[in-house]
Design an enzyme around this catalytic site. Structure first.
Site, PDB file in Angstrom:
ATOM      1  N   GLU A  82       0.848  -1.199   0.000  1.00 41.51           N
ATOM      2  CA  GLU A  82       0.000   0.000   0.000  1.00 41.51           C
ATOM      3  C   GLU A  82       0.883   1.248   0.000  1.00 41.51           C
ATOM      4  O   GLU A  82       1.909   1.304   0.690  1.00 41.51           O
ATOM      5  CB  GLU A  82      -0.875  -0.036   1.258  1.00 41.51           C
ATOM      6  CG  GLU A  82      -1.763   1.157   1.485  1.00 41.51           C
ATOM      7  CD  GLU A  82      -2.529   1.050   2.793  1.00 41.51           C
ATOM      8  OE1 GLU A  82      -3.506   1.796   2.962  1.00 41.51           O
ATOM      9  OE2 GLU A  82      -2.157   0.218   3.658  1.00 41.51           O
ATOM     10  N   LYS A 151      -9.171   2.794  -2.271  1.00 43.58           N
ATOM     11  CA  LYS A 151      -9.497   2.192  -0.976  1.00 43.58           C
ATOM     12  C   LYS A 151     -10.771   2.799  -0.406  1.00 43.58           C
ATOM     13  O   LYS A 151     -10.916   4.017  -0.339  1.00 43.58           O
ATOM     14  CB  LYS A 151      -8.326   2.417  -0.011  1.00 43.58           C
ATOM     15  CG  LYS A 151      -8.457   1.743   1.340  1.00 43.58           C
ATOM     16  CD  LYS A 151      -7.195   1.981   2.157  1.00 43.58           C
ATOM     17  CE  LYS A 151      -7.224   1.285   3.503  1.00 43.58           C
ATOM     18  NZ  LYS A 151      -5.982   1.550   4.277  1.00 43.58           N
ATOM     19  N   CYS A 184      -5.501  -3.230   2.401  1.00 41.58           N
ATOM     20  CA  CYS A 184      -5.289  -3.187   3.843  1.00 41.58           C
ATOM     21  C   CYS A 184      -6.571  -3.337   4.664  1.00 41.58           C
ATOM     22  O   CYS A 184      -7.165  -4.415   4.703  1.00 41.58           O
ATOM     23  CB  CYS A 184      -4.534  -1.902   4.190  1.00 41.58           C
ATOM     24  SG  CYS A 184      -3.652  -1.960   5.782  1.00 41.58           S
TER      25      CYS A 184
END
Length: 305
Positions: A82, A151, A184
């Site tokens: 990430e 995200k 994540c």
């Protein structure tokens, strides 16, 4: 043998030869109406190069070398962490914006040039989208950009810098198959990997930055355990690329791992470098649990509301 011994063996630094994960034995559960449901193998890599916050040019060079090394080891899917282009722990909004890149930034060409034809890389970055920044993962090949995922579940102070994406993971058709991408904290919501599996993902690419948290002696990180559980509950192999070391006082878990579709960690690393393994990928319609069950056919979504 105790759990520590097993973990020490699993965490060894792999050489350039891909590790072959155990292949489950076939059974009647691998058949659909008497027809054998095909599976296939895919060599994958999770890489964790040295990343410096705010040093985009140096990070691009490090990623170029990392994906070239992974592809040279035989990997056809390479996953990087990430925010790999920017680093994570920004001092302020100005630094975050200065570290962000646009989708059409020419520096992407440097990374893509390191990819042989037919190899796919998933790389996290801070996306400059004009008036907003996103925590994004790019899906790249040598010949072009397949797409990007923003995200949707932001962790901690990420909300200071980034806007939320509007999809719970994205599924991409790529030269190596149907790749689901999440980032994540997304994976801590079971709905995300399950949604991607239901949509037909063959493998989940998961760039992460997992901050180190306390855990009992001998246990894996809780985020790893969650990733293992999600892989098992959806029969979805998962490739996790995590940071290592620390950045501005934040220690990283070093949770880089390759998890098979039964939820077992076949390869992992806590440090710099890469792991490479051969995954057996089920056909997206094969969710059988021999001898009597099918993970998706047995669902009762009418009861879950």
């Amino acid at each position: 043998m105790g759990s520590r011994g097993r973990r020490r063996r699993a965490r060894r630094r792999l050489d350039d030869r891909p590790q072959r994960l155990p292949r489950p034995r076939r059974s009647d559960g691998d058949r659909d109406g008497g027809r054998l449901i095909p599976s296939r193998e895919l060599v994958v890599a999770a890489t964790s190069p040295r990343i410096a916050v705010g040093e985009v040019a140096a990070n691009v060079d490090a990623l170029q070398a990392a994906v070239r090394e992974a592809a040279g080891a035989g990997a056809r899917l390479v996953v990087a962490p990430e925010l790999a282009l920017s680093g994570y722990v920004f001092a302020d909004q100005g630094e975050a914006r200065a570290s962000a890149v646009r989708r059409d930034d020419p520096r992407w060409d440097v990374i893509r040039a390191a990819l042989p034809e037919g190899v796919v890389a998933v790389v996290g970055y801070a996306e400059d989208a004009g008036d907003r920044l996103f925590n994004t993962a790019a899906v790249l090949t040598r010949s072009g950009r397949i797409g990007d995922y923003r995200k949707s579940h932001l962790w901690g102070t990420e909300t200071r810098f980034f806007a939320r994406g509007d999809t719970a993971g994205v599924l991409f058709d790529t030269p190596v198959g149907r790749v689901g991408v999440a980032i994540c904290y997304d994976n801590e919501f079971p709905e995300v990997p399950r949604r991607l599996a239901l949509a037909g993902a063959e493998v989940l690419a998961l760039p992460v930055n997992w901050p180190l948290v306390d855990r009992p002696e001998g246990e894996r990180a809780p985020e790893t355990i969650q990733a293992m559980a999600a892989a098992r509950s959806s029969r979805l192999a998962t490739v996790v690329a995590d940071r290592h070391g620390s950045e501005r006082g934040v220690a990283w878990t070093g949770g880089t791992a390759i998890i098979d579709d039964a939820g077992w960690v076949g390869a992992e690393s806590t440090g710099e470098g890469q792991i490479v393994a051969t995954l057996r990928l089920r056909h997206p319609t094969d969710k059988t649990l021999p001898p009597h069950n099918d993970l998706f056919a047995d669902r009762r979504p009418d009861l879950y509301l």
